[in-house]
Structure formats: structure tokens, C-alpha cells
Scaffold this motif. Structure first.
Motif, mmCIF file in Angstrom:
data_model
loop_
_atom_site.group_PDB
_atom_site.id
_atom_site.type_symbol
_atom_site.label_atom_id
_atom_site.label_comp_id
_atom_site.label_asym_id
_atom_site.label_seq_id
_atom_site.Cartn_x
_atom_site.Cartn_y
_atom_site.Cartn_z
ATOM 1 N N PHE A 1 37.576 18.379 43.772
ATOM 2 C CA PHE A 1 36.718 19.070 44.750
ATOM 3 C C PHE A 1 36.905 20.639 44.459
ATOM 4 O O PHE A 1 37.848 20.872 43.568
ATOM 5 C CB PHE A 1 37.052 18.693 46.095
ATOM 6 C CG PHE A 1 38.427 18.871 46.306
ATOM 7 C CD1 PHE A 1 39.390 19.942 46.810
ATOM 8 C CD2 PHE A 1 39.195 17.521 46.185
ATOM 9 C CE1 PHE A 1 40.661 19.808 46.881
ATOM 10 C CE2 PHE A 1 40.621 17.546 46.447
ATOM 11 C CZ PHE A 1 41.308 18.650 46.636
ATOM 12 N N PHE A 2 36.239 21.406 44.934
ATOM 13 C CA PHE A 2 36.112 22.784 44.797
ATOM 14 C C PHE A 2 36.660 23.495 45.891
ATOM 15 O O PHE A 2 36.687 23.297 47.310
ATOM 16 C CB PHE A 2 34.488 23.413 44.497
ATOM 17 C CG PHE A 2 34.232 23.008 43.123
ATOM 18 C CD1 PHE A 2 34.661 23.865 42.103
ATOM 19 C CD2 PHE A 2 33.324 21.917 42.956
ATOM 20 C CE1 PHE A 2 34.045 23.689 40.781
ATOM 21 C CE2 PHE A 2 32.883 21.533 41.884
ATOM 22 C CZ PHE A 2 33.150 22.572 40.712
ATOM 23 N N HIS A 3 37.302 24.854 45.608
ATOM 24 C CA HIS A 3 37.671 25.539 46.792
ATOM 25 C C HIS A 3 37.239 27.069 46.209
ATOM 26 O O HIS A 3 37.590 27.430 45.356
ATOM 27 C CB HIS A 3 39.271 25.746 46.969
ATOM 28 C CG HIS A 3 39.691 26.733 47.702
ATOM 29 N ND1 HIS A 3 39.473 26.738 49.102
ATOM 30 C CD2 HIS A 3 40.517 27.722 47.438
ATOM 31 C CE1 HIS A 3 39.809 28.000 49.452
ATOM 32 N NE2 HIS A 3 40.509 28.731 48.731
ATOM 33 N N GLN A 4 36.736 27.960 47.243
ATOM 34 C CA GLN A 4 36.194 29.233 46.912
ATOM 35 C C GLN A 4 37.340 30.089 47.221
ATOM 36 O O GLN A 4 37.649 30.391 48.455
ATOM 37 C CB GLN A 4 35.173 29.611 47.701
ATOM 38 C CG GLN A 4 34.590 31.088 47.646
ATOM 39 C CD GLN A 4 33.937 31.290 46.291
ATOM 40 O OE1 GLN A 4 33.423 30.434 45.724
ATOM 41 N NE2 GLN A 4 34.324 32.454 45.979
ATOM 42 N N LEU A 5 38.094 30.588 46.091
ATOM 43 C CA LEU A 5 39.080 31.609 46.374
ATOM 44 C C LEU A 5 38.552 32.930 47.141
ATOM 45 O O LEU A 5 37.647 33.368 46.907
ATOM 46 C CB LEU A 5 39.660 31.999 44.937
ATOM 47 C CG LEU A 5 40.756 33.253 44.945
ATOM 48 C CD1 LEU A 5 41.971 32.837 45.668
ATOM 49 C CD2 LEU A 5 40.762 33.793 43.747
ATOM 50 N N GLN A 6 39.474 33.116 48.061
ATOM 51 C CA GLN A 6 38.774 34.477 48.962
ATOM 52 C C GLN A 6 39.916 35.466 48.953
ATOM 53 O O GLN A 6 40.973 35.278 49.535
ATOM 54 C CB GLN A 6 38.668 33.790 50.393
ATOM 55 C CG GLN A 6 37.740 34.815 51.307
ATOM 56 C CD GLN A 6 37.532 34.378 52.807
ATOM 57 O OE1 GLN A 6 38.054 32.983 52.912
ATOM 58 N NE2 GLN A 6 37.799 35.481 53.529
ATOM 59 N N LEU A 7 39.527 36.524 48.684
ATOM 60 C CA LEU A 7 40.453 37.874 48.657
ATOM 61 C C LEU A 7 40.126 38.588 49.707
ATOM 62 O O LEU A 7 41.241 39.446 50.057
ATOM 63 C CB LEU A 7 40.446 38.354 47.182
ATOM 64 C CG LEU A 7 40.646 37.526 45.829
ATOM 65 C CD1 LEU A 7 40.507 38.499 44.926
ATOM 66 C CD2 LEU A 7 41.838 37.209 46.009
ATOM 67 N N TYR A 8 38.928 38.869 50.054
ATOM 68 C CA TYR A 8 38.576 39.707 51.028
ATOM 69 C C TYR A 8 38.168 39.079 52.495
ATOM 70 O O TYR A 8 37.729 38.120 52.354
ATOM 71 C CB TYR A 8 37.225 40.609 50.511
ATOM 72 C CG TYR A 8 37.617 41.591 49.505
ATOM 73 C CD1 TYR A 8 38.255 42.419 49.368
ATOM 74 C CD2 TYR A 8 37.402 40.834 48.112
ATOM 75 C CE1 TYR A 8 38.719 43.180 48.246
ATOM 76 C CE2 TYR A 8 37.679 41.613 47.021
ATOM 77 C CZ TYR A 8 38.522 42.795 47.133
ATOM 78 O OH TYR A 8 38.863 43.490 45.921
ATOM 79 N N PRO A 9 38.516 39.660 53.488
ATOM 80 C CA PRO A 9 38.403 39.167 54.805
ATOM 81 C C PRO A 9 36.602 38.944 54.981
ATOM 82 O O PRO A 9 36.070 39.811 54.382
ATOM 83 C CB PRO A 9 38.798 39.995 55.978
ATOM 84 C CG PRO A 9 39.694 40.995 55.222
ATOM 85 C CD PRO A 9 39.481 40.919 53.808
#
Ligand code: SLL
Length: 215
Positions: free
Chosen positions: A111-119
Motif C-alpha cells: 500500500f502507499f503512504h503520502q509522506l507529509q512534511l508540511y501541515p
């Protein structure tokens, strides 16, 4: 579907048995105090864990995290608990996560996960707050073979080493945000109900004003 032809005890499927393993996967990112020479702005960790931080290696053999190709060795294989990869970087991208199970007869899942750096809400953009993006999911093992069943029912230790994102005290903010979101949806549903009531009234008026015909 019957697999009873398969011989040998450990390969026998357990009829009418379903085991559900809740997991949490996601990432947390912390802005660096100072941008690095290579342009990296954040330190982040991508992880797969049990809901209580328990050692899931009782049934998980390894986790492969496929990072963006701009990273060295983008295929990161983690074959022991905790299943996580920490890096520094500058951009957000989709991470492919592959879970392999202790029993080789159990196919791996991806499965995929979207890496999030910014709020997501920009007002926080300047802040030095960590950004957590995680998802709850359930691994459902329906009629597992006996050997997998054993792995799934082996009691796991709760880890004493709490991950950083659980120690950091920003779950309160998160709860507030979730509550706001729920209130927003409640409001929307109430508005929709009002709208339907209104339409219904109009329809009823129309029906009343229709001439009655004898057939
Ligand atoms: C973007 N499509 O443009 C994305 C790609 C790639 C992020 C993001 C580290 C690379 C390095 C890094 O953060 N790559 O090791 O220098 O936003």
C-alpha cells in the motif's frame, strides 16, 4: 473455497476463523532548525506499528519501504522491530510499503503512504511543529493456515521505547482538529436534512394541488 486437499497439519486452513490485526502506518516529520547544505529541510520517519506500539514481529517478517528515487538505496528493507525508516529530505512523495508475513504461504501486501512534511493548514507553516500523518487499518486473516494462525496468536510484548511521535505532546491539538472536523460534518448533515425537508414540503404541496382523477 476448500483447501482441505492440502496435506500436513501446518498447511491446513482453519475453517470459520478470522483474525484481525489492527495496525497504524504513516509518517511524522520535524522541520530542521537550519536548512542543510544539501537542501534538506526536514527529518522524517515512516513507520508501520501495532496500535499499542506492540512488537508486531510475531507475525510480520519484514517491511520494505520504497522511497523516492532521489534517495540513496530507495528500497529500504527493515527485517526487525520497530519497522521504520528515518531520513532527512526536502520534499513530499508517495512511499510504497510492503508487508511480508512470517508464514511464507501468506502473500505480502502493498500500500502507499503520502509522506507529509508540511501541515495542511498554512497558518502553521512557519511553526516548528512536527507533522504527523497516520492511518489506522486492519489486516484481516480469513481462515489462516495453522502455522500462520500460530504466529498471529503469539502474544507480543509492548515496547517500552515509545516512538517520538507518541511522546511528543501534540495529540491534544490533533483531537481538537478532529473535533472541529466532526462538528463541520454534523453541520453539513443538518443542513442537508433541512434541505430535504423543504423539498419534501414543496412536493407535498404539489401533490395536494393535483386534480384527483377517477380511473
Ligand atoms: C517533489 N515529487 O518534487 C517530489 C519529489 C523528492 C524528495 C520529492 C531527498 C533527496 C536527497 C528528498 O527529499 N527527495 O537525498 O537529496 O516535491
Amino acid at each position: 473455497m476448500s483447501t482441505s486437499k492440502i496435506q500436513g497439519n501446518s498447511n491446513k486452513r482453519l475453517r470459520n476463523v478470522t483474525i484481525v490485526k489492527p495496525i497504524i502506518y504513516g509518517s511524522y516529520a520535524v522541520p530542521l532548525q537550519k536548512k542543510l547544505e544539501n537542501g534538506h529541510t526536514h527529518r522524517w520517519t515512516v513507520f508501520v506499528r501495532g496500535v499499542n506500539g506492540e512488537d508486531i514481529s510475531t507475525y510480520i517478517k519484514k517491511v520494505v519501504f520504497r522511497l523516492h528515487e532521489s534517495f540513496e538505496n530507495p528500497n529500504r528493507v527493515v527485517d526487525s522491530f520497530p519497522y521504520e525508516v528515518s531520513e532527512t529530505g526536502w520534499g513530499e512523495f508517495e512511499i510504497l510499503i510492503k508487508l511480508y508475513f512470517q508464514d511464507p504461504s501468506e502473500k505480502h501486501i502493498s500500500f502507499f503512504h503520502q509522506l507529509q512534511l508540511y501541515p495542511k493548514d498554512d497558518t502553521n507553516l512557519q511553526g516548528k511543529k512536527p507533522v504527523l500523518s497516520d492511518h489506522y487499518d486492519e489486516l484481516v486473516f480469513h481462515e489462516p493456515v495453522q502455522s500462520m494462525h500460530k504466529f498471529l496468536t503469539t502474544p507480543s510484548n509492548i515496547s517500552d521505547n515509545k516512538p517520538e511521535y507518541l511522546i511528543n505532546n501534540y495529540t491534544e491539538d490533533r483531537e481538537k482538529m478532529e473535533l472541529q472536523q466532526i462538528r463541520k460534518y454534523q453541520q453539513k448533515v443538518l443542513q442537508e436534512i433541512e434541505e430535504y425537508k423543504r423539498k419534501n414540503e414543496i412536493l407535498e404541496q404539489k401533490i395536494k394541488s393535483m386534480p384527483v382523477t377517477n380511473t
